[in-house]
Design a protein around this motif. Structure first.
Motif, PDB file in Angstrom:
ATOM      1  N   GLY A 123       0.839  -1.188   0.000  1.00 55.39           N
ATOM      2  CA  GLY A 123       0.000   0.000   0.000  1.00 55.39           C
ATOM      3  C   GLY A 123       0.870   1.233   0.000  1.00 55.39           C
ATOM      4  N   THR A 124       0.267   2.400  -0.210  1.00 62.45           N
ATOM      5  CA  THR A 124       1.037   3.638  -0.311  1.00 62.45           C
ATOM      6  C   THR A 124       0.802   4.585   0.859  1.00 62.45           C
ATOM      7  N   ASP A 125      -0.088   4.250   1.778  1.00 60.20           N
ATOM      8  CA  ASP A 125      -0.397   5.158   2.883  1.00 60.20           C
ATOM      9  C   ASP A 125       0.489   4.950   4.108  1.00 60.20           C
ATOM     10  N   ARG A 126       0.973   3.709   4.292  1.00 56.42           N
ATOM     11  CA  ARG A 126       1.747   3.391   5.498  1.00 56.42           C
ATOM     12  C   ARG A 126       2.923   2.488   5.111  1.00 56.42           C
ATOM     13  N   VAL A 127       4.091   2.820   5.626  1.00 56.56           N
ATOM     14  CA  VAL A 127       5.310   2.059   5.323  1.00 56.56           C
ATOM     15  C   VAL A 127       6.043   1.755   6.619  1.00 56.56           C
ATOM     16  N   ILE A 128       6.453   0.516   6.764  1.00 55.25           N
ATOM     17  CA  ILE A 128       7.309   0.120   7.872  1.00 55.25           C
ATOM     18  C   ILE A 128       8.738   0.004   7.360  1.00 55.25           C
ATOM     19  N   VAL A 129       9.673   0.616   8.064  1.00 57.80           N
ATOM     20  CA  VAL A 129      11.099   0.442   7.800  1.00 57.80           C
ATOM     21  C   VAL A 129      11.642  -0.467   8.894  1.00 57.80           C
ATOM     22  N   GLU A 130      12.057  -1.671   8.509  1.00 56.47           N
ATOM     23  CA  GLU A 130      12.579  -2.625   9.481  1.00 56.47           C
ATOM     24  C   GLU A 130      14.104  -2.607   9.467  1.00 56.47           C
ATOM     25  N   SER A 131      14.703  -2.478  10.648  1.00 55.22           N
ATOM     26  CA  SER A 131      16.155  -2.510  10.807  1.00 55.22           C
ATOM     27  C   SER A 131      16.515  -3.721  11.659  1.00 55.22           C
ATOM     28  N   HIS A 132      17.306  -4.613  11.095  1.00 58.72           N
ATOM     29  CA  HIS A 132      17.546  -5.919  11.713  1.00 58.72           C
ATOM     30  C   HIS A 132      18.614  -5.864  12.799  1.00 58.72           C
ATOM     31  N   PHE A 133      18.809  -6.986  13.488  1.00 59.44           N
ATOM     32  CA  PHE A 133      19.889  -7.032  14.476  1.00 59.44           C
ATOM     33  C   PHE A 133      21.211  -7.299  13.774  1.00 59.44           C
TER      34      PHE A 133
ATOM     35  N   LYS B 295       5.098 -10.291   5.384  1.00 57.26           N
ATOM     36  CA  LYS B 295       3.887 -10.836   4.764  1.00 57.26           C
ATOM     37  C   LYS B 295       2.639 -10.348   5.497  1.00 57.26           C
ATOM     38  N   HIS B 296       2.676 -10.396   6.811  1.00 55.13           N
ATOM     39  CA  HIS B 296       1.522  -9.959   7.601  1.00 55.13           C
ATOM     40  C   HIS B 296       1.221  -8.481   7.365  1.00 55.13           C
ATOM     41  N   PHE B 297       2.250  -7.658   7.414  1.00 56.14           N
ATOM     42  CA  PHE B 297       2.027  -6.223   7.226  1.00 56.14           C
ATOM     43  C   PHE B 297       1.517  -5.929   5.821  1.00 56.14           C
ATOM     44  N   ALA B 298       2.083  -6.580   4.808  1.00 58.99           N
ATOM     45  CA  ALA B 298       1.636  -6.352   3.434  1.00 58.99           C
ATOM     46  C   ALA B 298       0.182  -6.766   3.247  1.00 58.99           C
ATOM     47  N   ASP B 299      -0.201  -7.867   3.879  1.00 64.05           N
ATOM     48  CA  ASP B 299      -1.588  -8.328   3.786  1.00 64.05           C
ATOM     49  C   ASP B 299      -2.554  -7.370   4.472  1.00 64.05           C
ATOM     50  N   ASN B 300      -2.028  -6.488   5.312  1.00 62.18           N
ATOM     51  CA  ASN B 300      -2.871  -5.540   6.042  1.00 62.18           C
ATOM     52  C   ASN B 300      -2.637  -4.098   5.606  1.00 62.18           C
ATOM     53  N   GLY B 301      -2.169  -3.924   4.366  1.00 58.42           N
ATOM     54  CA  GLY B 301      -2.143  -2.600   3.762  1.00 58.42           C
ATOM     55  C   GLY B 301      -0.888  -1.786   3.963  1.00 58.42           C
ATOM     56  N   TYR B 302       0.154  -2.385   4.509  1.00 57.73           N
ATOM     57  CA  TYR B 302       1.418  -1.686   4.703  1.00 57.73           C
ATOM     58  C   TYR B 302       2.428  -2.098   3.633  1.00 57.73           C
ATOM     59  N   SER B 303       3.221  -1.149   3.165  1.00 63.44           N
ATOM     60  CA  SER B 303       4.448  -1.515   2.485  1.00 63.44           C
ATOM     61  C   SER B 303       5.526  -1.710   3.549  1.00 63.44           C
ATOM     62  N   PHE B 304       6.590  -2.427   3.175  1.00 59.13           N
ATOM     63  CA  PHE B 304       7.545  -2.882   4.183  1.00 59.13           C
ATOM     64  C   PHE B 304       8.939  -2.857   3.566  1.00 59.13           C
ATOM     65  N   LEU B 305       9.793  -1.965   4.045  1.00 54.96           N
ATOM     66  CA  LEU B 305      11.162  -1.878   3.540  1.00 54.96           C
ATOM     67  C   LEU B 305      12.091  -2.697   4.427  1.00 54.96           C
ATOM     68  N   MET B 306      12.727  -3.692   3.815  1.00 54.28           N
ATOM     69  CA  MET B 306      13.697  -4.541   4.495  1.00 54.28           C
ATOM     70  C   MET B 306      15.045  -4.297   3.825  1.00 54.28           C
ATOM     71  N   TYR B 307      16.020  -3.834   4.565  1.00 53.67           N
ATOM     72  CA  TYR B 307      17.314  -3.519   3.967  1.00 53.67           C
ATOM     73  C   TYR B 307      18.427  -4.103   4.832  1.00 53.67           C
ATOM     74  N   ASP B 308      19.582  -4.288   4.226  1.00 53.68           N
ATOM     75  CA  ASP B 308      20.757  -4.760   4.948  1.00 53.68           C
ATOM     76  C   ASP B 308      21.554  -3.570   5.465  1.00 53.68           C
TER      77      ASP B 308
ATOM     78  N   ALA C 132      17.451   4.964   4.953  1.00 56.70           N
ATOM     79  CA  ALA C 132      16.261   4.190   4.603  1.00 56.70           C
ATOM     80  C   ALA C 132      15.004   5.048   4.685  1.00 56.70           C
ATOM     81  N   VAL C 133      14.893   5.854   5.730  1.00 56.15           N
ATOM     82  CA  VAL C 133      13.732   6.744   5.865  1.00 56.15           C
ATOM     83  C   VAL C 133      13.739   7.795   4.765  1.00 56.15           C
ATOM     84  N   ASP C 134      14.896   8.341   4.463  1.00 51.50           N
ATOM     85  CA  ASP C 134      14.972   9.343   3.395  1.00 51.50           C
ATOM     86  C   ASP C 134      14.602   8.734   2.045  1.00 51.50           C
ATOM     87  N   TYR C 135      14.988   7.494   1.829  1.00 48.24           N
ATOM     88  CA  TYR C 135      14.654   6.834   0.564  1.00 48.24           C
ATOM     89  C   TYR C 135      13.138   6.698   0.408  1.00 48.24           C
ATOM     90  N   ILE C 136      12.477   6.211   1.439  1.00 50.71           N
ATOM     91  CA  ILE C 136      11.014   6.076   1.368  1.00 50.71           C
ATOM     92  C   ILE C 136      10.362   7.440   1.223  1.00 50.71           C
TER      93      ILE C 136
END
Length: 291
Positions: free
Chosen positions: A50-60, A91-104, A132-136
């Motif tokens: 979706g285009t209204d909400r985006v999660i930026v995930e930063s891993h351990f 997958k869960h977030f995408a199924d509920n209308g979020y885009s999800f940025l996963m980066y290394d 990552a936030v600036d990119y989105i």
């Protein structure tokens, strides 16, 4: 010899190759690359939900990447027996209308090394979170989107350091909420491991030569008052690799709307990393309130 061995355990880059991919989860995505704020090239996946909400995930850090963590190649003593697949929560977030940025992070997965070619446990990686936030924020389809930060372990530290920087995360007004999963100071981790003092000192000398600073000195907890969005802190109370007073200090330093979610899981730090993927609706509930 001992110093190099200990330092390599803690700061050597590229210790974990990618082991999963969005095709395995039938996800609509694109491969992306973008610069950190110091120009280091980062690579990842943008899961389209979706285009209204985006999660930026930063891993351990160190033995992880955007896909998660796998016991393969980690030797005979493993903190967790199964793959921890971050695409579960994507997958869960995408199924509920979020885009999800996963980066290394730099020095992990497919991203480049930074100017300091070692893992810094957050101070250098803070530039990656900001990038990552600036990119989105710069993509036209997300012009009106709200951004949430899902930051795990070193990702939490890096995100908190990013809030402490001049012209840092607090200036990114599209960011509306943060979930910090098991923030961990390097000094607490090393103490919790029970490593003999002579090994700690030997490793610290080598690491300081590599990074230019003592890993035990930077303290992201000092920057928690600068976080300016509602923050959920998640911690396994049975985690043997941390010190709970440190986590409580992180939480108490927050001056925003906040919640501390203590989990009663098995005695492994990795249990909470796994919990995020098995209980993504509990994590999403925080973002649903603010995004």
């Amino acid at each position: 010899m001992f110093g190099n061995m200990v330092s390599n355990m803690m700061v050597k880059p590229y210790q974990s190759p990618l082991f999963d991919k969005p095709e395995n989860w039938d996800l609509d995505y694109e491969r992306v690359e973008f610069p950190a704020t110091d120009g280091t090239t980062l690579r990842g996946w943008l899961i389209n939900g979706g285009t209204d909400r985006v999660i930026v995930e930063s891993h351990f850090g160190v033995q992880c990447n955007r896909g998660g963590w796998s016991p393969q190649g980690k030797g005979p003593i493993r903190p967790w027996k199964e793959d921890i697949k971050f695409l579960r929560q994507a997958k869960h977030f995408a199924d509920n209308g979020y885009s999800f940025l996963m980066y290394d992070f730099r020095g992990h997965g497919e991203s480049d090394l930074g100017p300091k070619p070692w893992v810094s446990w957050g101070p250098e990686e803070a530039k990656d979170v900001l990038g990552a936030v600036d990119y989105i924020s710069g993509r036209s389809e997300f012009a009106n989107a709200s951004i949430g930060l899902l930051s795990i372990c070193m990702g939490s530290g890096a995100t908190t350091y990013a809030y402490g920087l001049e012209d840092g995360m607090a200036k990114r007004d599209k960011v509306k909420a943060l979930v910090a999963v098991q923030p961990l100071l390097y000094s607490c981790f090393v103490d919790a491991l029970g490593m003999p003092g002579f090994l700690q000192r030997a490793g610290a000398r080598v690491t300081k030569e590599r990074l230019g600073f003592d890993l035990a000195e930077p303290n992201f907890v000092d920057h928690t008052p600068k976080i300016n969005v509602p923050t959920l802190v998640i911690q396994n109370e049975n985690d043997p690799w941390t010190q709970l007073p440190m986590v409580e200090g992180y939480y108490n330093g927050l001056t925003v709307e906040k919640e501390l979610k203590m989990l009663d899981l098995e005695k492994s730090r990795f249990a909470a990393y796994d919990w995020v993927g098995t209980h993504p609706a509990d994590v999403r509930a925080w973002f649903d309130k603010y995004l």
